[in-house]
Design a protein around this motif. Sequence first.
Motif, short mmCIF file in Angstrom:
data_model
loop_
_atom_site.label_atom_id
_atom_site.label_comp_id
_atom_site.label_asym_id
_atom_site.label_seq_id
_atom_site.Cartn_x
_atom_site.Cartn_y
_atom_site.Cartn_z
N THR A 52 0.80 -1.22 0.00
CA THR A 52 0.00 0.00 0.00
C THR A 52 0.84 1.28 0.00
O THR A 52 0.28 2.37 -0.08
CB THR A 52 -0.95 0.03 1.21
N ASN A 64 0.91 1.55 -9.84
CA ASN A 64 -0.36 1.62 -9.14
C ASN A 64 -1.32 0.63 -9.80
O ASN A 64 -1.47 0.63 -11.02
CB ASN A 64 -0.93 3.04 -9.20
N THR A 67 -6.99 0.53 -5.67
CA THR A 67 -7.11 1.07 -4.32
C THR A 67 -7.78 0.05 -3.42
O THR A 67 -8.50 -0.83 -3.89
CB THR A 67 -7.94 2.37 -4.29
N GLU A 68 -7.54 0.21 -2.14
CA GLU A 68 -8.16 -0.65 -1.14
C GLU A 68 -8.98 0.25 -0.22
O GLU A 68 -8.42 1.10 0.49
CB GLU A 68 -7.07 -1.40 -0.36
N SER A 172 -9.39 5.32 1.61
CA SER A 172 -8.78 4.24 0.84
C SER A 172 -7.26 4.41 0.79
O SER A 172 -6.73 5.48 1.12
CB SER A 172 -9.33 4.21 -0.58
N GLU A 173 -6.60 3.35 0.42
CA GLU A 173 -5.15 3.35 0.24
C GLU A 173 -4.84 2.92 -1.19
O GLU A 173 -5.53 2.04 -1.72
CB GLU A 173 -4.48 2.34 1.16
N PRO A 174 -3.80 3.49 -1.79
CA PRO A 174 -3.41 2.99 -3.11
C PRO A 174 -2.75 1.62 -2.99
O PRO A 174 -2.18 1.30 -1.94
CB PRO A 174 -2.39 4.04 -3.59
#
Length: 198
Positions: A52, A64, A67-68, A172-174
């Motif tokens: 992440t 990338n 996203t999460e 969110s996280e990438p």
Amino acid sequence: MPGSGPMALHIYPQLLAIQKQYSQLTFHIEATPKKRILEGVQSGLFDLGIVTDKPSEHLFNSENCGTEVLALILPKSLENKPLTPELLMECGLISHPDALYYLSLYFSHCNEPGLDKINPEKVPSAGYINQLSQILVPISQGIGFTVLPQSALNAFALPELLHVHQANTIVSEPLYLVHKKGRELASRYQRVLAHLNI
């Protein structure tokens, strides 16, 4: 291909579908912390990993890959109650290895009144479990709350017993797909990655 536990739950069924199409392929999936993912990719133990945070460009190639989304998950019985710091403190945290990190990220970015003032380390514990498939079980039985990636929630067998808070701002996280710098990946990896929905 190592990644977080929720990510492993998300991509493993997809990899099995690919393996059914191409029986000569085999996959090794490992849910492990970010540090171990990067160490494994760097040492050649793993060909690819999903993390992440974008790793050092000197050591890794990364791109990338999605996203999460994080979800604040409570018992269904709290569905119609306003979310307040007091409610969360009363409810207590079902903790897990990434709980404090996820809480901190969620509280500081969800744009919910008062949550950014909560110190995650001060939230009372309602339990701890390090087995991903079990984290939501006590919450489904009315005990505690937690924050997990949406992919973990999607894999839970009884989502109707849970309430997912709809935050003012989605947190969110990438996600980054990483492999060792200077190491050429075989063409079969591109075929596999093209079929994955990360």
